[in-house]
Design an enzyme around this catalytic site. Structure first.
Site, mmCIF file in Angstrom:
data_model
loop_
_atom_site.group_PDB
_atom_site.id
_atom_site.type_symbol
_atom_site.label_atom_id
_atom_site.label_comp_id
_atom_site.label_asym_id
_atom_site.label_seq_id
_atom_site.Cartn_x
_atom_site.Cartn_y
_atom_site.Cartn_z
ATOM 1 N N HIS A 121 9.839 41.728 -118.644
ATOM 2 C CA HIS A 121 10.272 41.342 -117.303
ATOM 3 C C HIS A 121 10.190 42.510 -116.318
ATOM 4 O O HIS A 121 11.099 42.729 -115.522
ATOM 5 C CB HIS A 121 11.697 40.803 -117.356
ATOM 6 C CG HIS A 121 12.045 39.844 -116.265
ATOM 7 N ND1 HIS A 121 11.978 40.183 -114.931
ATOM 8 C CD2 HIS A 121 12.469 38.559 -116.295
ATOM 9 C CE1 HIS A 121 12.354 39.152 -114.195
ATOM 10 N NE2 HIS A 121 12.657 38.151 -115.005
ATOM 11 N N GLU A 124 5.335 37.535 -115.558
ATOM 12 C CA GLU A 124 5.850 37.378 -116.914
ATOM 13 C C GLU A 124 4.943 36.436 -117.710
ATOM 14 O O GLU A 124 4.950 35.226 -117.489
ATOM 15 C CB GLU A 124 7.266 36.827 -116.869
ATOM 16 C CG GLU A 124 8.222 37.610 -115.994
ATOM 17 C CD GLU A 124 9.404 36.762 -115.574
ATOM 18 O OE1 GLU A 124 10.114 36.242 -116.469
ATOM 19 O OE2 GLU A 124 9.616 36.594 -114.361
ATOM 20 N N HIS A 169 16.751 33.124 -120.249
ATOM 21 C CA HIS A 169 16.367 34.390 -120.891
ATOM 22 C C HIS A 169 17.194 34.714 -122.135
ATOM 23 O O HIS A 169 17.575 35.866 -122.368
ATOM 24 C CB HIS A 169 16.452 35.539 -119.890
ATOM 25 C CG HIS A 169 15.437 35.474 -118.788
ATOM 26 N ND1 HIS A 169 14.257 34.780 -118.906
ATOM 27 C CD2 HIS A 169 15.419 36.022 -117.539
ATOM 28 C CE1 HIS A 169 13.549 34.907 -117.788
ATOM 29 N NE2 HIS A 169 14.242 35.642 -116.936
#
Length: 340
Positions: free
Chosen positions: A181, A301, A109
């Site tokens: 997210h 996601e 991420h």
């Protein structure tokens, strides 16, 4: 009802003392709150089958909750690269780039200080129906090449659906993979485990993973496996996997129905459409953050595939000067008395 976009209100401070503000959007029964810290979708309130409105994403009442949380990325805008890059390294145009290894041996991420930990510039969207967030990620930030100028616009349409549009340009070749997210619980945040929700994913294939959640090969058929959500069934638990979306179209040109989530108790239905080729299903089995325990929310996601920079057989995440990255995901809300 026209969209109501309230003037931003002070919501707290980032760890470095930078003020953080909350923007609230409301239209057609949907009420959304967005923080300029992390581009966080703080709340989404929609009615159930009886017209009772409740928040359906997991989140905190104040900024401190997000800052102090042990990183499940509640509601955050993820970048530069959502999901994992194996070994924290990739090669582009013959040059190797080394990234933070913040998830075992992988970069996850965007690294140690991804876009979820930045305060974004914010302004009303040009059409008056949302808020536009923007930031500049300098060349070399978290090891990624190129100066990347990014924007994300959160807006509500006439039906109360939430549309997120991402754009980015760069001054040097780089890789980009952006997503939101949020963890969804259509029974209402804090109502308990979400594993009883029924889920349909428009995907005939899934990317098989190793023990570090890195793809091991080409996409594999879901038929006859626990990954087959082509017909609605209970979500259960034990998922943190990328599904390869079938490219049927629905709604705006280039978008595809990715998933439909239904809560039999409240009757709420969430429909996700996207321009992205994949969707990561994460059932949150491992986290225990603040008031929320394992499996209390389901992340859907929309994104490119994990480790794409090291996998030339996957859809490319490379962005070059003169090109524009653009991605659109829409979350539609409704109710139903019965879904099977």
């Amino acid at each position: 009802m026209t969209t109501a976009v309230t003037a931003p209100e002070r919501a707290g401070s980032a760890p470095d003392g930078t003020p953080v503000h909350r923007w609230v959007l409301e239209r057609a029964g949907t009420r959304v709150a967005v923080l300029d810290y992390g581009g966080i979708l703080q709340s989404v309130e929609v009615p159930d089958r009886d017209g009772v409105r409740a928040g359906v994403v997991l989140g905190f009442d104040d900024v401190a909750g997000y800052v102090d949380c042990p990183s499940p990325y509640f509601g955050a805008l993820i970048g530069r690269y959502a999901n994992r890059i194996a070994g924290g390294t990739f090669t582009l145009d013959g040059r190797t780039y080394r990234l933070p290894r913040n998830n075992g041996t992988n970069c996850l991420h965007g690294g140690e200080r991804g876009f979820d930990k930045r305060v974004w510039d914010a302004e009303p969207a040009a059409d008056g129906h949302g808020v536009r967030l923007s930031l500049v990620s300098p060349d070399g930030e978290e090891g990624f090449p190129g100066r990347l100028a990014v924007s994300a616009t959160y807006a509500l349409d006439a039906a109360g659906a939430l549309r997120i549009e991402y754009r980015a340009v760069t001054d040097a070749p780089t890789v980009v993979n952006l997503t939101n997210h949020s963890y969804w619980n259509l029974g209402g945040a804090g109502s308990g485990r979400a594993g009883g929700h029924r889920l349909r994913i428009a995907a005939g294939h899934v990317t098989p993973l190793d023990g570090d959640s890195v793809p091991t090969g080409p996409p594999a058929p879901v038929a006859g496996t626990r990954f087959d959500f082509r017909e609605p069934r209970e979500v259960g638990s034990g998922y943190d996997h990328n599904f390869v979306l079938d490219r049927g179209t629905s709604g705006a040109p280039g978008t595809s129905v990715a998933a439909e989530l239904y809560d039999p108790v409240s009757g709420r239905v969430l429909t996700v459409t996207t321009t992205e080729p994949g969707i990561q299903l994460y059932t949150g089995d491992a986290f225990d953050a603040g008031p929320f325990g394992p499996c209390e929310g389901i992340a859907l996601e929309t994104q490119h595939f994990p480790d794409s920079p090291n996998r030339p057989d996957f859809p490319s995440t490379v962005l070059r000067p003169g090109e524009e990255f653009r991605s659109v995901t829409t979350y539609g809300f409704g109710t139903a008395d019965d879904r099977v």
